[in-house]
Design a protein around this motif. Sequence first.
Motif, PDB file in Angstrom:
ATOM      1  N   UNK A  60      58.431  45.166  24.456  1.00  0.00           N
ATOM      2  CA  UNK A  60      59.842  44.980  24.811  1.00  0.00           C
ATOM      3  C   UNK A  60      60.186  43.533  25.118  1.00  0.00           C
ATOM      4  N   UNK A  61      59.304  42.860  25.871  1.00  0.00           N
ATOM      5  CA  UNK A  61      59.629  41.463  26.156  1.00  0.00           C
ATOM      6  C   UNK A  61      59.445  40.597  24.910  1.00  0.00           C
ATOM      7  N   UNK A  62      58.607  41.055  23.969  1.00  0.00           N
ATOM      8  CA  UNK A  62      58.483  40.325  22.693  1.00  0.00           C
ATOM      9  C   UNK A  62      59.824  40.303  21.965  1.00  0.00           C
ATOM     10  N   UNK A  63      60.547  41.411  22.075  1.00  0.00           N
ATOM     11  CA  UNK A  63      61.850  41.504  21.416  1.00  0.00           C
ATOM     12  C   UNK A  63      62.864  40.522  22.018  1.00  0.00           C
ATOM     13  N   UNK A  64      62.703  40.257  23.329  1.00  0.00           N
ATOM     14  CA  UNK A  64      63.632  39.331  24.019  1.00  0.00           C
ATOM     15  C   UNK A  64      63.638  37.936  23.417  1.00  0.00           C
ATOM     16  N   UNK A  65      62.530  37.550  22.817  1.00  0.00           N
ATOM     17  CA  UNK A  65      62.454  36.190  22.282  1.00  0.00           C
ATOM     18  C   UNK A  65      63.493  35.933  21.201  1.00  0.00           C
ATOM     19  N   UNK A  66      63.905  36.988  20.523  1.00  0.00           N
ATOM     20  CA  UNK A  66      64.891  36.809  19.459  1.00  0.00           C
ATOM     21  C   UNK A  66      66.203  36.236  20.027  1.00  0.00           C
ATOM     22  N   UNK A  67      66.582  36.728  21.216  1.00  0.00           N
ATOM     23  CA  UNK A  67      67.837  36.264  21.818  1.00  0.00           C
ATOM     24  C   UNK A  67      67.732  34.786  22.200  1.00  0.00           C
ATOM     25  N   UNK A  68      66.589  34.404  22.765  1.00  0.00           N
ATOM     26  CA  UNK A  68      66.394  32.984  23.097  1.00  0.00           C
ATOM     27  C   UNK A  68      66.414  32.120  21.846  1.00  0.00           C
ATOM     28  N   UNK A  69      65.865  32.665  20.759  1.00  0.00           N
ATOM     29  CA  UNK A  69      65.856  31.899  19.511  1.00  0.00           C
ATOM     30  C   UNK A  69      67.280  31.720  18.983  1.00  0.00           C
ATOM     31  N   UNK A  70      68.118  32.745  19.144  1.00  0.00           N
ATOM     32  CA  UNK A  70      69.532  32.603  18.747  1.00  0.00           C
ATOM     33  C   UNK A  70      70.198  31.493  19.558  1.00  0.00           C
ATOM     34  N   UNK A  71      69.880  31.437  20.858  1.00  0.00           N
ATOM     35  CA  UNK A  71      70.454  30.388  21.706  1.00  0.00           C
ATOM     36  C   UNK A  71      70.002  29.011  21.207  1.00  0.00           C
ATOM     37  N   UNK A  72      68.740  28.919  20.788  1.00  0.00           N
ATOM     38  CA  UNK A  72      68.236  27.649  20.244  1.00  0.00           C
ATOM     39  C   UNK A  72      69.000  27.271  18.971  1.00  0.00           C
ATOM     40  N   UNK A  73      69.230  28.245  18.107  1.00  0.00           N
ATOM     41  CA  UNK A  73      69.962  27.966  16.861  1.00  0.00           C
ATOM     42  C   UNK A  73      71.378  27.476  17.165  1.00  0.00           C
ATOM     43  N   UNK A  74      71.994  28.059  18.195  1.00  0.00           N
ATOM     44  CA  UNK A  74      73.349  27.614  18.571  1.00  0.00           C
ATOM     45  C   UNK A  74      73.335  26.162  19.048  1.00  0.00           C
ATOM     46  N   UNK A  75      72.336  25.828  19.870  1.00  0.00           N
ATOM     47  CA  UNK A  75      72.240  24.442  20.354  1.00  0.00           C
ATOM     48  C   UNK A  75      71.993  23.488  19.190  1.00  0.00           C
ATOM     49  N   UNK A  76      71.187  23.938  18.234  1.00  0.00           N
ATOM     50  CA  UNK A  76      70.890  23.130  17.060  1.00  0.00           C
ATOM     51  C   UNK A  76      72.183  22.844  16.282  1.00  0.00           C
ATOM     52  N   UNK A  77      73.014  23.879  16.122  1.00  0.00           N
ATOM     53  CA  UNK A  77      74.294  23.670  15.442  1.00  0.00           C
ATOM     54  C   UNK A  77      75.204  22.747  16.255  1.00  0.00           C
ATOM     55  N   UNK A  78      75.116  22.866  17.597  1.00  0.00           N
ATOM     56  CA  UNK A  78      75.941  21.997  18.445  1.00  0.00           C
ATOM     57  C   UNK A  78      75.557  20.520  18.239  1.00  0.00           C
ATOM     58  N   UNK A  79      74.266  20.257  18.127  1.00  0.00           N
ATOM     59  CA  UNK A  79      73.801  18.880  17.852  1.00  0.00           C
ATOM     60  C   UNK A  79      74.517  18.316  16.626  1.00  0.00           C
ATOM     61  N   UNK A  80      74.535  19.100  15.553  1.00  0.00           N
ATOM     62  CA  UNK A  80      75.163  18.635  14.308  1.00  0.00           C
ATOM     63  C   UNK A  80      76.668  18.447  14.502  1.00  0.00           C
ATOM     64  N   UNK A  81      77.296  19.365  15.257  1.00  0.00           N
ATOM     65  CA  UNK A  81      78.741  19.223  15.488  1.00  0.00           C
ATOM     66  C   UNK A  81      79.040  17.910  16.199  1.00  0.00           C
ATOM     67  N   UNK A  82      78.248  17.588  17.219  1.00  0.00           N
ATOM     68  CA  UNK A  82      78.471  16.333  17.954  1.00  0.00           C
ATOM     69  C   UNK A  82      78.229  15.141  17.029  1.00  0.00           C
ATOM     70  N   UNK A  83      77.149  15.219  16.237  1.00  0.00           N
ATOM     71  CA  UNK A  83      76.847  14.124  15.304  1.00  0.00           C
ATOM     72  C   UNK A  83      77.993  13.910  14.314  1.00  0.00           C
ATOM     73  N   UNK A  84      78.604  15.009  13.901  1.00  0.00           N
ATOM     74  CA  UNK A  84      79.608  14.932  12.827  1.00  0.00           C
ATOM     75  C   UNK A  84      81.044  14.805  13.350  1.00  0.00           C
ATOM     76  N   UNK A  85      81.209  14.763  14.685  1.00  0.00           N
ATOM     77  CA  UNK A  85      82.563  14.665  15.253  1.00  0.00           C
ATOM     78  C   UNK A  85      83.258  13.411  14.711  1.00  0.00           C
ATOM     79  N   UNK A  86      84.529  13.564  14.355  1.00  0.00           N
ATOM     80  CA  UNK A  86      85.259  12.517  13.638  1.00  0.00           C
ATOM     81  C   UNK A  86      85.337  11.184  14.380  1.00  0.00           C
TER      82      UNK A  86
END
Lengths: 218, 218
Positions: A145-171
Amino acid sequence: MRDAYHEELDALTDKLVEMTRLVRSGISRATTALLDSDLHLAESVISQDDEVNRLFAEIEASIFDLMARQQPVAVDLRMVITALRMGSDLERMGDLAEHVAKITRLRHPDSAIPAELRSTILEMGQIAERLVTKAGSCIASHDVESAMELEADDDAMDQLHRRLFRVLLAKDSKWAVEQAIDVTLIGRYYERYADHAVRVARDVVYLVTGSRPDMSAL
Amino acid sequence: MRDAYHEELDALTDKLVEMTRLVRSGISRATTALLDSDLHLAESVISQDDEVNRLFAEIEASIFDLMARQQPVAVDLRMVITALRMGSDLERMGDLAEHVAKITRLRHPDSAIPAELRSTILEMGQIAERLVTKAGSCIASHDVESAMELEADDDAMDQLHRRLFRVLLAKDSKWAVEQAIDVTLIGRYYERYADHAVRVARDVVYLVTGSRPDMSAL
């Protein structure tokens, strides 16, 4: 009482958990070194990666030895096969922490991370630590069950990763190419670190249940 | 005549060689699609990666089945263990070709690659193809000497990767941040593709000689 064979399997588990501790310490110190431009701390991450590699080499050697002598079947066979794969993922996580530290060293005494991105990188580091801590508990406890929890943390990491690109690409922002390269690579290293932690957790699920979650996206 | 058991091991080798063909075709088309901004070709790389993943899943399933039934030892044991690892590396190479294709799709109808970098990317694609072709021959022939040759091609890839950064960082050039991000990621994908091909070749060396070249740097 456990027989010698099962004691060897337990020792394998202990070594994998020890690897999670080392690569957790690696990414933790790599993040601090990156944010504080701390050359000494970055160097310590780079030199500690040898220890991770050595531990993985030990794990590999004992698995090969164990397979040749004991010819494990069923759940024991799954245990040694997944141990090999988990060790390989953890070894890679050590490399990724080292890569972060090498960028810190390359830019020292400057910082590779512009002020606008410090909080995002800090969060990525925290999630990376949380992921590997949970991966370690999963290995130790075989808790699906706790192994399954890692997926949610990984989604949070992907969101932060996209945020990095958004900041980099801000006009309105003017980045130097060097900053864009550094941030792109560093973001990729954290994101891959998280993917490997999730792979470890999925291997625990496989070990316990005998069926494999889809690994292709990682 | 080969018995059923050794025929199964041969079939494993054939499937791995087939994987090298698929991921070679993947990187070849991904490079062309990238340089020609060919959306249709990029889509074909993305959809073909499922085939690579399916083939790897088949390989994994037959290895687990084979280990449970036959309990291979010595060189046969090394064969199945390395097959698992080689399959995993090849599966990742398919992902990396897919990543290149996804950037092509994202930027279409524009090109992710500025004119100044086209020849470098073309060369990186050619080296990637050469590496996976050689990896395939090594798997098929168990040829240790040609396995060693891959290291030189990988050095050439690393040089091209550094050249990419030099062009990006040249003082007189004005790159958009988006271009810098794309080129950084694409460069990383080719470089990792090459690393995984070298890992495959090193596994062939291990399979044949029983001793492992140092994998930690890859």
